[in-house]
Design a protein around this motif. Sequence first.
Motif, PDB file in Angstrom:
ATOM      1  N   ASN A  86       1.047  -0.848  -0.084  1.00 16.75           N
ATOM      2  CA  ASN A  86       0.276  -0.228   0.035  1.00 16.75           C
ATOM      3  C   ASN A  86       0.135   1.189  -0.168  1.00 16.75           C
ATOM      4  O   ASN A  86       1.324   1.324  -0.878  1.00 16.75           O
ATOM      5  N   VAL A  87       1.059   2.119   0.717  1.00 22.36           N
ATOM      6  CA  VAL A  87       1.804   3.451   1.109  1.00 22.36           C
ATOM      7  C   VAL A  87       3.208   3.175   0.840  1.00 22.36           C
ATOM      8  O   VAL A  87       3.414   3.523   0.170  1.00 22.36           O
ATOM      9  N   SER A  88       3.729   2.076   1.068  1.00 18.50           N
ATOM     10  CA  SER A  88       4.697   2.113   1.304  1.00 18.50           C
ATOM     11  C   SER A  88       5.151   1.211   0.274  1.00 18.50           C
ATOM     12  O   SER A  88       6.668   1.923  -0.546  1.00 18.50           O
ATOM     13  N   ALA A  89       4.205   0.987  -0.796  1.00 20.76           N
ATOM     14  CA  ALA A  89       4.906   0.732  -2.422  1.00 20.76           C
ATOM     15  C   ALA A  89       4.864   2.123  -3.235  1.00 20.76           C
ATOM     16  O   ALA A  89       5.628   2.493  -3.912  1.00 20.76           O
ATOM     17  N   ALA A  90       4.544   3.213  -2.370  1.00 19.49           N
ATOM     18  CA  ALA A  90       5.506   4.417  -3.101  1.00 19.49           C
ATOM     19  C   ALA A  90       6.460   5.176  -3.080  1.00 19.49           C
ATOM     20  O   ALA A  90       6.926   5.107  -4.649  1.00 19.49           O
ATOM     21  N   SER A  91       7.506   5.002  -2.252  1.00 17.02           N
ATOM     22  CA  SER A  91       8.531   4.564  -2.226  1.00 17.02           C
ATOM     23  C   SER A  91       9.433   3.485  -3.317  1.00 17.02           C
ATOM     24  O   SER A  91      10.407   3.641  -3.299  1.00 17.02           O
ATOM     25  N   LYS A  92       9.200   2.911  -3.422  1.00 16.87           N
ATOM     26  CA  LYS A  92       9.321   1.763  -4.566  1.00 16.87           C
ATOM     27  C   LYS A  92       9.080   1.737  -5.991  1.00 16.87           C
ATOM     28  O   LYS A  92       9.135   1.338  -6.588  1.00 16.87           O
ATOM     29  N   VAL A  93       8.023   2.514  -6.024  1.00 17.80           N
ATOM     30  CA  VAL A  93       7.628   3.318  -7.718  1.00 17.80           C
ATOM     31  C   VAL A  93       8.674   3.342  -8.388  1.00 17.80           C
ATOM     32  O   VAL A  93       8.721   2.907  -9.587  1.00 17.80           O
ATOM     33  N   PRO A  94       9.593   4.281  -8.120  1.00 15.84           N
ATOM     34  CA  PRO A  94      10.899   4.411  -9.268  1.00 15.84           C
ATOM     35  C   PRO A  94      12.171   3.316  -9.267  1.00 15.84           C
ATOM     36  O   PRO A  94      11.389   3.341 -10.599  1.00 15.84           O
ATOM     37  N   GLU A  95      11.885   2.923  -8.346  1.00 18.36           N
ATOM     38  CA  GLU A  95      12.740   1.527  -8.802  1.00 18.36           C
ATOM     39  C   GLU A  95      12.203   0.516  -9.372  1.00 18.36           C
ATOM     40  O   GLU A  95      12.555   0.131 -10.781  1.00 18.36           O
ATOM     41  N   LEU A  96      10.682   0.225  -9.319  1.00 14.47           N
ATOM     42  CA  LEU A  96       9.501  -0.874  -9.650  1.00 14.47           C
ATOM     43  C   LEU A  96       9.732  -0.090 -11.451  1.00 14.47           C
ATOM     44  O   LEU A  96      10.053  -1.357 -12.434  1.00 14.47           O
ATOM     45  N   VAL A  97       9.770   1.775 -11.443  1.00 16.61           N
ATOM     46  CA  VAL A  97       9.278   1.953 -13.317  1.00 16.61           C
ATOM     47  C   VAL A  97      11.017   1.443 -14.121  1.00 16.61           C
ATOM     48  O   VAL A  97      10.950   1.171 -14.821  1.00 16.61           O
ATOM     49  N   ASP A  98      11.906   1.583 -12.713  1.00 18.69           N
ATOM     50  CA  ASP A  98      12.549   1.621 -14.136  1.00 18.69           C
ATOM     51  C   ASP A  98      13.420  -0.055 -13.589  1.00 18.69           C
ATOM     52  O   ASP A  98      13.560  -0.710 -15.353  1.00 18.69           O
ATOM     53  N   VAL A  99      12.881  -0.829 -13.443  1.00 19.81           N
ATOM     54  CA  VAL A  99      13.142  -1.985 -13.839  1.00 19.81           C
ATOM     55  C   VAL A  99      11.601  -2.936 -14.470  1.00 19.81           C
ATOM     56  O   VAL A  99      12.837  -3.322 -16.227  1.00 19.81           O
ATOM     57  N   VAL A 100      11.024  -2.061 -14.509  1.00 23.92           N
ATOM     58  CA  VAL A 100      10.035  -2.451 -15.776  1.00 23.92           C
ATOM     59  C   VAL A 100      10.635  -1.656 -17.323  1.00 23.92           C
ATOM     60  O   VAL A 100      10.426  -2.815 -17.989  1.00 23.92           O
ATOM     61  N   PHE A 101      10.813  -0.815 -17.101  1.00 24.50           N
ATOM     62  CA  PHE A 101      11.908  -0.075 -18.657  1.00 24.50           C
ATOM     63  C   PHE A 101      13.403  -0.724 -18.782  1.00 24.50           C
ATOM     64  O   PHE A 101      13.467  -1.074 -19.977  1.00 24.50           O
ATOM     65  N   LYS A 102      13.921  -1.003 -18.068  1.00 25.82           N
ATOM     66  CA  LYS A 102      14.729  -2.357 -18.307  1.00 25.82           C
ATOM     67  C   LYS A 102      14.987  -3.604 -18.756  1.00 25.82           C
ATOM     68  O   LYS A 102      15.491  -4.372 -19.472  1.00 25.82           O
ATOM     69  N   ASN A 103      13.721  -4.097 -18.850  1.00 21.96           N
ATOM     70  CA  ASN A 103      12.972  -5.524 -18.695  1.00 21.96           C
ATOM     71  C   ASN A 103      12.096  -5.509 -20.495  1.00 21.96           C
ATOM     72  O   ASN A 103      11.347  -6.610 -20.270  1.00 21.96           O
ATOM     73  N   VAL A 104      11.448  -4.422 -20.622  1.00 23.84           N
ATOM     74  CA  VAL A 104      10.332  -4.871 -21.225  1.00 23.84           C
ATOM     75  C   VAL A 104      10.442  -4.033 -22.624  1.00 23.84           C
ATOM     76  O   VAL A 104      11.161  -2.870 -22.111  1.00 23.84           O
ATOM     77  N   ASP A 105       9.908  -4.391 -24.004  1.00 22.85           N
ATOM     78  CA  ASP A 105       9.993  -3.856 -24.717  1.00 22.85           C
ATOM     79  C   ASP A 105       8.941  -3.203 -25.002  1.00 22.85           C
ATOM     80  O   ASP A 105       8.080  -4.456 -25.227  1.00 22.85           O
ATOM     81  N   THR A 106       8.242  -1.709 -24.830  1.00 21.87           N
ATOM     82  CA  THR A 106       7.258  -1.823 -25.182  1.00 21.87           C
ATOM     83  C   THR A 106       6.882   0.042 -26.098  1.00 21.87           C
ATOM     84  O   THR A 106       7.567   0.236 -26.172  1.00 21.87           O
ATOM     85  N   ASN A 107       5.692  -0.380 -26.793  1.00 19.13           N
ATOM     86  CA  ASN A 107       4.956   1.132 -27.653  1.00 19.13           C
ATOM     87  C   ASN A 107       4.394   1.925 -25.822  1.00 19.13           C
ATOM     88  O   ASN A 107       3.458   2.949 -26.407  1.00 19.13           O
ATOM     89  N   ALA A 108       4.104   1.801 -25.214  1.00 14.31           N
ATOM     90  CA  ALA A 108       4.304   2.439 -23.731  1.00 14.31           C
ATOM     91  C   ALA A 108       4.578   3.319 -23.489  1.00 14.31           C
ATOM     92  O   ALA A 108       5.718   2.780 -22.940  1.00 14.31           O
ATOM     93  N   SER A 109       4.218   4.797 -23.598  1.00 20.16           N
ATOM     94  CA  SER A 109       5.183   5.330 -23.222  1.00 20.16           C
ATOM     95  C   SER A 109       5.994   5.735 -21.121  1.00 20.16           C
ATOM     96  O   SER A 109       4.593   5.060 -20.740  1.00 20.16           O
ATOM     97  N   VAL A 110       6.521   5.791 -20.516  1.00 18.03           N
ATOM     98  CA  VAL A 110       6.638   6.117 -19.689  1.00 18.03           C
ATOM     99  C   VAL A 110       5.499   7.233 -18.593  1.00 18.03           C
ATOM    100  O   VAL A 110       5.565   6.388 -17.478  1.00 18.03           O
ATOM    101  N   ALA A 111       5.159   8.137 -20.098  1.00 13.83           N
ATOM    102  CA  ALA A 111       4.191   8.792 -18.934  1.00 13.83           C
ATOM    103  C   ALA A 111       3.273   8.421 -18.856  1.00 13.83           C
ATOM    104  O   ALA A 111       2.175   8.659 -17.882  1.00 13.83           O
ATOM    105  N   LEU A 112       2.839   7.410 -19.392  1.00 14.94           N
ATOM    106  CA  LEU A 112       1.412   6.374 -19.390  1.00 14.94           C
ATOM    107  C   LEU A 112       1.632   5.250 -17.988  1.00 14.94           C
ATOM    108  O   LEU A 112       0.646   5.040 -17.452  1.00 14.94           O
TER     109      LEU A 112
END
Length: 184
Positions: free
Chosen positions: A113-139
Amino acid sequence: FPSKDDLIVAWLERSIEEITGLPIDYYAIINIDIFKDLVDALGGVEVTVPYDMYYNDAAAGLSINLKEGPQTLDGEKAAGFVRFRNTARGDYDRIDNIKSLAYAMLAKLKAMNVSAASKVPELVDVVFKNVDTNASVALVRQMLPRLNNIQLQTATLPTYHIEGTNRESYDPEVVVSSLAKVFG
Protein backbone atom coordinates in the motif's frame (compact mmCIF):
# COMPACT_ATOMS: atom_id res chain seq x y z
CA PHE A 1 13.92 0.29 -43.14
CA PRO A 2 12.23 -1.29 -40.12
CA SER A 3 14.44 -3.36 -37.83
CA LYS A 4 14.03 -7.11 -37.42
CA ASP A 5 12.46 -6.50 -33.98
CA ASP A 6 9.96 -4.01 -35.47
CA LEU A 7 8.96 -6.58 -38.10
CA ILE A 8 8.49 -9.26 -35.45
CA VAL A 9 6.32 -6.93 -33.31
CA ALA A 10 4.20 -5.99 -36.34
CA TRP A 11 3.76 -9.68 -37.24
CA LEU A 12 2.81 -10.54 -33.64
CA GLU A 13 0.29 -7.68 -33.46
CA ARG A 14 -1.35 -8.76 -36.72
CA SER A 15 -1.39 -12.41 -35.64
CA ILE A 16 -2.94 -11.69 -32.25
CA GLU A 17 -5.51 -9.35 -33.78
CA GLU A 18 -6.39 -12.06 -36.32
CA ILE A 19 -6.67 -14.80 -33.69
CA THR A 20 -8.61 -12.79 -31.09
CA GLY A 21 -10.48 -10.34 -33.30
CA LEU A 22 -9.38 -7.57 -30.92
CA PRO A 23 -7.27 -4.52 -31.78
CA ILE A 24 -3.87 -4.25 -30.10
CA ASP A 25 -3.27 -0.73 -28.74
CA TYR A 26 -0.18 -1.46 -26.66
CA TYR A 27 2.28 -4.30 -26.55
CA ALA A 28 4.91 -5.42 -24.09
CA ILE A 29 7.65 -7.88 -24.93
CA ILE A 30 8.90 -9.03 -21.56
CA ASN A 31 12.40 -10.26 -20.82
CA ILE A 32 12.12 -13.26 -18.49
CA ASP A 33 14.63 -11.55 -16.15
CA ILE A 34 11.90 -9.10 -15.16
CA PHE A 35 10.55 -11.61 -12.66
CA LYS A 36 13.88 -11.88 -10.84
CA ASP A 37 14.34 -8.12 -10.76
CA LEU A 38 10.74 -7.26 -9.75
CA VAL A 39 10.53 -9.91 -7.04
CA ASP A 40 13.82 -8.68 -5.56
CA ALA A 41 12.56 -5.07 -5.74
CA LEU A 42 9.42 -6.19 -3.84
CA GLY A 43 11.45 -8.01 -1.19
CA GLY A 44 10.18 -11.48 -2.17
CA VAL A 45 6.70 -12.87 -2.80
CA GLU A 46 4.54 -15.66 -1.40
CA VAL A 47 3.82 -18.44 -3.92
CA THR A 48 2.54 -21.98 -3.64
CA VAL A 49 4.83 -24.15 -5.74
CA PRO A 50 2.48 -26.75 -7.29
CA TYR A 51 5.03 -29.60 -7.49
CA ASP A 52 8.70 -30.27 -6.82
CA MET A 53 10.84 -28.50 -9.40
CA TYR A 54 14.34 -29.75 -10.00
CA TYR A 55 16.37 -28.98 -13.11
CA ASN A 56 20.06 -28.40 -13.71
CA ASP A 57 21.64 -27.12 -16.91
CA ALA A 58 25.26 -26.19 -16.31
CA ALA A 59 25.74 -24.98 -19.90
CA ALA A 60 22.89 -22.47 -19.52
CA GLY A 61 23.83 -21.61 -15.94
CA LEU A 62 20.38 -22.69 -14.81
CA SER A 63 19.75 -24.47 -11.53
CA ILE A 64 16.19 -24.87 -10.22
CA ASN A 65 15.46 -26.63 -6.94
CA LEU A 66 12.06 -25.82 -5.41
CA LYS A 67 9.96 -28.03 -3.16
CA GLU A 68 6.18 -28.28 -3.49
CA GLY A 69 4.18 -26.04 -1.17
CA PRO A 70 3.77 -22.44 -0.01
CA GLN A 71 6.96 -20.41 0.33
CA THR A 72 8.53 -17.00 -0.08
CA LEU A 73 10.51 -16.75 -3.28
CA ASP A 74 13.37 -14.33 -3.79
CA GLY A 75 14.20 -13.12 -7.29
CA GLU A 76 16.48 -16.04 -8.18
CA LYS A 77 13.95 -18.65 -7.06
CA ALA A 78 11.11 -16.76 -8.80
CA ALA A 79 13.14 -16.82 -12.04
CA GLY A 80 13.50 -20.59 -11.72
CA PHE A 81 9.80 -20.94 -10.91
CA VAL A 82 8.76 -19.25 -14.18
CA ARG A 83 11.43 -20.97 -16.28
CA PHE A 84 10.65 -24.54 -15.17
CA ARG A 85 9.02 -26.56 -17.94
CA ASN A 86 10.08 -30.12 -17.17
CA THR A 87 6.52 -31.47 -16.86
CA ALA A 88 4.19 -33.45 -19.11
CA ARG A 89 2.41 -30.21 -20.08
CA GLY A 90 5.67 -28.27 -20.57
CA ASP A 91 5.01 -24.68 -21.57
CA TYR A 92 1.35 -24.84 -20.47
CA ASP A 93 2.46 -25.46 -16.87
CA ARG A 94 5.10 -22.76 -17.30
CA ILE A 95 2.38 -20.29 -18.35
CA ASP A 96 0.37 -21.25 -15.24
CA ASN A 97 3.44 -20.58 -13.10
CA ILE A 98 3.94 -17.17 -14.72
CA LYS A 99 0.29 -16.34 -13.96
CA SER A 100 0.69 -17.47 -10.34
CA LEU A 101 3.77 -15.31 -9.90
CA ALA A 102 2.07 -12.29 -11.52
CA TYR A 103 -0.86 -12.62 -9.09
CA ALA A 104 1.57 -12.97 -6.16
CA MET A 105 3.53 -9.86 -7.21
CA LEU A 106 0.34 -7.81 -7.56
CA ALA A 107 -0.89 -9.03 -4.15
CA LYS A 108 2.45 -8.07 -2.57
CA LEU A 109 2.33 -4.62 -4.18
CA LYS A 110 -1.24 -4.06 -2.97
CA ALA A 111 -0.32 -5.26 0.54
CA MET A 112 2.56 -2.77 0.66
CA ASN A 113 0.00 0.00 0.00
CA VAL A 114 1.57 3.29 1.15
CA SER A 115 5.09 1.93 1.41
CA ALA A 116 4.86 0.89 -2.24
CA ALA A 117 5.06 4.57 -3.18
CA SER A 118 8.72 4.60 -2.19
CA LYS A 119 9.31 1.59 -4.44
CA VAL A 120 7.67 3.14 -7.52
CA PRO A 121 10.81 4.67 -9.09
CA GLU A 122 12.74 1.41 -8.66
CA LEU A 123 9.84 -0.64 -10.06
CA VAL A 124 9.44 1.65 -13.08
CA ASP A 125 13.19 1.34 -13.76
CA VAL A 126 12.97 -2.47 -13.55
CA VAL A 127 10.00 -2.54 -15.91
CA PHE A 128 11.58 -0.35 -18.56
CA LYS A 129 14.90 -2.23 -18.29
CA ASN A 130 13.17 -5.55 -19.02
CA VAL A 131 10.25 -4.62 -21.28
CA ASP A 132 10.12 -3.50 -24.88
CA THR A 133 6.83 -1.62 -25.24
CA ASN A 134 5.11 1.11 -27.18
CA ALA A 135 3.60 2.45 -23.93
CA SER A 136 5.34 5.59 -22.75
CA VAL A 137 6.89 6.16 -19.33
CA ALA A 138 4.28 8.91 -18.90
CA LEU A 139 1.44 6.41 -19.48
CA VAL A 140 2.92 3.96 -16.98
CA ARG A 141 3.33 6.71 -14.37
CA GLN A 142 -0.26 7.82 -15.05
CA MET A 143 -1.46 4.27 -14.31
CA LEU A 144 0.56 3.81 -11.10
CA PRO A 145 -1.89 5.61 -8.76
CA ARG A 146 -4.54 3.13 -9.92
CA LEU A 147 -2.42 0.11 -9.00
CA ASN A 148 -4.52 -0.80 -5.95
CA ASN A 149 -7.61 -1.01 -8.18
CA ILE A 150 -6.06 -3.34 -10.73
CA GLN A 151 -7.73 -6.70 -11.04
CA LEU A 152 -5.59 -9.10 -12.99
CA GLN A 153 -7.38 -11.39 -15.42
CA THR A 154 -5.48 -14.02 -17.34
CA ALA A 155 -6.41 -16.55 -19.96
CA THR A 156 -4.59 -19.06 -22.09
CA LEU A 157 -6.26 -19.36 -25.45
CA PRO A 158 -7.41 -22.89 -26.27
CA THR A 159 -5.40 -24.72 -28.88
CA TYR A 160 -5.25 -28.21 -30.28
CA HIS A 161 -2.31 -30.33 -31.36
CA ILE A 162 -1.87 -30.96 -35.07
CA GLU A 163 -1.34 -34.71 -35.37
CA GLY A 164 2.02 -35.81 -36.76
CA THR A 165 3.65 -32.43 -36.07
CA ASN A 166 5.07 -30.47 -33.18
CA ARG A 167 2.61 -27.63 -33.86
CA GLU A 168 -0.52 -26.28 -32.23
CA SER A 169 -3.42 -24.52 -33.93
CA TYR A 170 -6.69 -22.91 -32.90
CA ASP A 171 -10.37 -22.84 -33.80
CA PRO A 172 -11.53 -19.20 -34.21
CA GLU A 173 -14.99 -19.95 -32.80
CA VAL A 174 -13.54 -21.60 -29.70
CA VAL A 175 -11.19 -18.63 -29.20
CA VAL A 176 -14.07 -16.12 -29.41
CA SER A 177 -16.13 -18.20 -26.99
CA SER A 178 -13.20 -18.46 -24.58
CA LEU A 179 -12.55 -14.71 -24.68
CA ALA A 180 -16.24 -14.00 -24.11
CA LYS A 181 -16.24 -16.23 -20.99
CA VAL A 182 -13.15 -14.55 -19.56
CA PHE A 183 -13.78 -10.92 -20.41
CA GLY A 184 -17.51 -10.78 -21.01
